[in-house]
Design an enzyme around this catalytic site. Structure first.
Site, PDB file in Angstrom:
ATOM      1  N   ASP A 129      -2.763   0.214  10.376  1.00 41.16           N
ATOM      2  CA  ASP A 129      -2.145  -1.042  10.795  1.00 41.16           C
ATOM      3  C   ASP A 129      -2.595  -1.488  12.180  1.00 41.16           C
ATOM      4  OD1 ASP A 129      -0.536  -1.502   8.586  1.00 41.16           O
ATOM      5  OD2 ASP A 129       1.076  -0.237   9.326  1.00 41.16           O
ATOM      6  N   TRP A 183      -5.922   0.697   5.922  1.00 39.53           N
ATOM      7  CA  TRP A 183      -4.784   1.624   5.962  1.00 39.53           C
ATOM      8  C   TRP A 183      -4.177   1.674   7.353  1.00 39.53           C
ATOM      9  CZ3 TRP A 183      -4.113   5.727   9.193  1.00 39.53           C
ATOM     10  CH2 TRP A 183      -3.001   6.545   8.937  1.00 39.53           C
ATOM     11  N   ARG A 241       0.833  -1.216   0.000  1.00 40.98           N
ATOM     12  CA  ARG A 241       0.000   0.000   0.000  1.00 40.98           C
ATOM     13  C   ARG A 241       0.863   1.261   0.000  1.00 40.98           C
ATOM     14  NH1 ARG A 241      -0.818  -0.583   5.845  1.00 40.98           N
ATOM     15  NH2 ARG A 241      -2.570  -1.977   5.553  1.00 40.98           N
TER      16      ARG A 241
END
Ligand code: IFM
Length: 794
Positions: A485, A483, A360
């Protein structure tokens, strides 16, 4: 308080006060030969990988944070006084010792003045080479002859492995050897293995030479150079003023070399350290013969600067805010390019443990590099597209040097992130708009594991991946993480952020399909979008803001009923960016962000912080309150708030948010932010922490890319689209206008925006080369080299 200033013309940041709150760093080299350096000449070097190609040692998280590095010491042989040519490590009193550090693009110059001796040390890696230069000029500013000894110093990491070198001492300390071959130091690990020096990968061989002056001696072990208790501030060899010429076999091999310099009044001597990969025989002698002279060094330095400065010319701005210009014209651009190159692998914080390209992160990093780089972006995009699996998900980390599309094993089911491939919907259209290469969507590329599809097909699989994995409310599953974590919602928990990303992706996909005249695809996307909208509206609005997520057990996060993490910034911003929020919800969500999340240093990712929440679900609880994902100011996300405000035409608010996290805005109060005022950082402490305002993790984060993109494409609002250049600024009302010089598909053009009516947005009139245009899109076909676009707001 400031420690330096921006030299915009030279594209340098000049540190005039060396006692910066932390060492301030810079990058040298390339993705082949990487190197980090600080204003104290601290840092390290590595071949391709910070973890498994590390050959120059820096001891992470030590005191100070950056030693050792590439050091020069000078000793006055008449009185025994000694100093380093960077303020640290000797650290002479600052009333007697002056130092300037110029961090430039791909190089660093450190100047010093002490005891009427001036020095200038220039560090860089020549283009396409696998060695580094340390060029030192020493000048006698006194009126008498001076007898000086010069010492070089660096430490070699054993086994080219950061972990083995620092941890496995019972092995790595017994495999090292130094040789001296015709005046060049050879540094070897596993000396009994033959190595012809042709293949540099993990060759474990380096060499180091001093050129421009006779070598007076060498000290090749740390044990002898520093002495058991001397340290870097007062190393034994320098204190004594001589080297023993001992060639180490075992322990820590170092690059201690001595030269004796006699300087007449006003005289300058120039010496060079060349340090590189391979053996003395395979590379050292040849390199020194070819490069070890002043003319060649200067030529290589000139070429390096020209090569770094070239991409910047693709986008330059002139606005009323000099701090903003310094970032956009040089430092944010450079930061974005460095992040694009190194992902999250090497800095003073990352020491190689994150080897490879996080999926990402890398896809987002491409966004910042796209307007600047004319080569290489497509192949990076293709690399990432071939990291997508046939099921639409992605391999979490791509290893660029060993990646084998079509042959990579898919990760276990529980490792899939829910957002990885959704970032393609930001990056790929931006790339196509920048280049005009709409055929890219039809290019066939393999999946990581099996099969292949067009780029459009890859995009559709990305959406299907999430549409096929939904929870009990029909929203996309959070899987291993979105997005963020730090959330573990349970595989079937639902991510509202991802719901908005999918909505955004469906909308973008429909637009692309229409352009490609594939109405069936567009209809599919629009139908899915309508279904998703219904679910979003049914579940995600909490009255004054959008919720965060729904756990697998049905717990709703980010609601007014939940005391911790009550408001989450990302879902507010992305509700707006994706078009999911109604006008009323948009207005309210923006107001909530301003009221509950905005601080002078940026918007908190969420508030209040997590203290009691279950860390199995909200891993943010692991962090101190007010930093990183736990109600910290996460720099990466700031741009999304900026863009959300821009979409509403709120130029003043957008710019206020932008300046709150813009590094250069802190130049004159650098003691607050503490890290480099010329680069973005990952996170800043918020008001929930005693360190409020202090920033951490400089250089490598998603911030550089988004900050560059949001400034150029949203605040300044000059946005390439497939059909042309959209002129849609959203600036502070008190800006009289701005100029941009931009490369648009190979043509360098000027855009001038005038704001005589003191508004933020809305183009009242537009001309191209003096001819009026309707609307705010300048058709691509009419833009010529040197075209001038003038837009008047009002
Ligand atoms: O999105 C992540 C990123 O991939 C790594 N750093 C932290 C971010 C937020 O959790």
């Amino acid at each position: 308080m400031h420690y330096g200033h921006f030299d915009d013309k030279a594209r340098e940041y000049v540190i005039t006060r060396p006692d910066t709150p932390r060492p301030w760093s810079n990058y040298l080299g390339s993705t082949e030969y990487g190197a980090i350096i600080t204003n104290h000449a601290g840092g390290y070097s590595f071949y391709k990988s910070g973890a498994t190609g590390r050959f120059l040692r820096m001891r992470f998280n030590s005191v100070p944070l950056d030693q050792p590095g590439r050091l020069f010491y000078l000793r006055d042989q008449e009185n025994g006084d000694f100093w380093s040519t960077s303020w640290q490590p000797v650290g002479k009193p600052l009333d007697k010792y002056k130092s300037t550090c110029r961090h430039g693009m791909g190089y660093t110059i450190i100047e010093s003045r002490y005891a009427s001796i001036t020095t200038e040390a220039t560090y860089f890696v020549p283009l396409g080479q696998t060695f580094e230069y340390w060029r030192l000029r020493v000048t006698n500013k006194s009126k008498r002859e001076r007898k000086l000894s010069l010492f070089t110093y660096c430490e070699f990491a054993n086994l080219w492995s950061t972990f083995q070198d620092l941890v496995n001492l019972q092995y790595s300390q017994f495999i090292t050897r130094a040789t001296l071959e015709d005046g060049i130091l050879g540094i070897t690990c596993n000396p009994n293995f033959d190595f012809d020096g042709q293949d540099l990968t993990s060759c474990n061989r380096t060499w180091m030479a001093l050129s421009g002056t006779p070598l007076a001696g060498v000290e090749t072990t740390r044990e002898r150079f520093c002495g058991p208790y001397g340290g870097y501030a007062a190393p034994d060899a320098v204190v004594k003023g001589r080297c023993s010429n001992f060639l180490g076999e075992g322990d820590n091999i170092v690059g201690g070399q001595q030269a004796d310099l006699t300087l007449a009044p006003g005289e300058t001597k120039e010496v060079f350290v060349l340090l590189g990969l391979g053996t003395v025989k395979s590379h050292g002698w040849k390199t020194v013969a070819e490069f070890g002279n002043p003319a060649r060094c200067e030529e290589e330095f000139r070429k390096l600067k020209a090569s770094w400065h070239a991409p910047l010319k693709n986008l330059q701005v002139e606005t009323p805010d000099a701090n903003f210009d310094a970032m956009i014209n040089t430092w944010n651009a450079y930061n974005a390019l460095i992040t694009y190159s190194w992902s999250r692998s090497a800095s003073l914080v990352y020491n190689g443990e994150r080897d490879g390209l996080g999926f990402r992160d890398t896809v987002q990093d491409i966004l910042g590099a796209t307007p600047l780089l004319k080569d290489g972006v497509q192949s990076r995009l293709e690399l990432m597209l071939t990291g997508q699996l046939a099921n639409g998900g992605a391999i979490p980390v791509i290893k660029p040097f060993s990646h084998q599309p079509g042959k990579e094993p898919p990760p276990p089911d529980h490792e899939y992130r829910s957002d990885d491939c959704l970032w393609f919907f930001n990056t790929i259209p931006a790339y196509v708009a920048e280049t005009g290469d709409i055929d890219f969507y039809s290019k066939v590329l393999p999946y990581a594991d099996r099969g292949e599809a067009t780029v459009l097909g890859h995009l559709r699989r990305a959406l299907e991946f999430n549409l096929e994995r939904t929870g009990r409310n029909g929203l996309p599953c959070g899987l291993a993480a979105d997005w963020n974590d730090c959330i573990r919602l349970g595989y079937h928990g639902e991510s509202v952020f991802v719901a908005f990303q999918v909505r955004y992706g469906l909308d973008v996909y429909a637009g692309i399909a229409e352009k490609l005249v594939q109405p069936g695809e567009a209809d599919w996307a629009r139908a899915e979008l309508a279904k998703l909208d219904e679910k979003i509206q049914k579940t995600c609005w909490d009255g004054e803001w959008f919720i965060w997520a729904i756990g697998q057990d049905g717990t709703i996060y980010g609601t007014k009923n939940f005391p911790e993490g009550q408001v989450y910034m990302n879902t507010q911003a992305w509700a707006i960016l994706s078009g999911a929020a109604t006008p009323a919800q948009t207005k309210q969500a923006l107001a909530t962000m301003r009221e509950k999340l905005a601080t002078p240093y940026g918007l908190m990712l969420c508030a209040p912080p997590f203290i009691k929440a279950n860390p199995e679900i909200m891993k943010a609880t692991l962090f101190n309150a007010g930093i990183k994902e736990n109600a910290g100011i996460f720099s990466h996300t700031q741009s999304w708030a900026v863009m959300a405000e821009c979409l509403q035409g709120n130029g003043d608010q957008a710019y206020a948010y932008y300046r709150a996290f813009m590094p250069s805005a802190y130049n004159d109060r650098a003691e607050i932010r503490q890290v480099e005022p010329y680069v973005h950082c990952q996170t800043t402490y918020s008001r929930y922490n005693v360190n409020e305002g202090a920033s951490r993790v400089p250089w490598l984060s998603g911030t550089a890319s988004w900050a560059y993109y949001s400034a150029t494409h949203w605040i300044l609002g000059i946005r390439p689209e497939v059909d042309g250049l959209r002129i849609a600024p959203c600036i502070p009302k008190n800006w009289p206008g701005f100029k941009m010089r931009r490369n648009f598909r190979g043509r360098l053009i000027t855009i001038e925006v005038q704001n005589p009516h003191g508004v933020s947005s809305g183009v009242r009139s537009l001309t191209l080369d003096g001819k009026p245009l309707e609307g705010d899109l300048v058709p691509a076909g009419r833009i010529k080299p040197n075209s001038k676009i003038v837009a008047i707001l009002g």
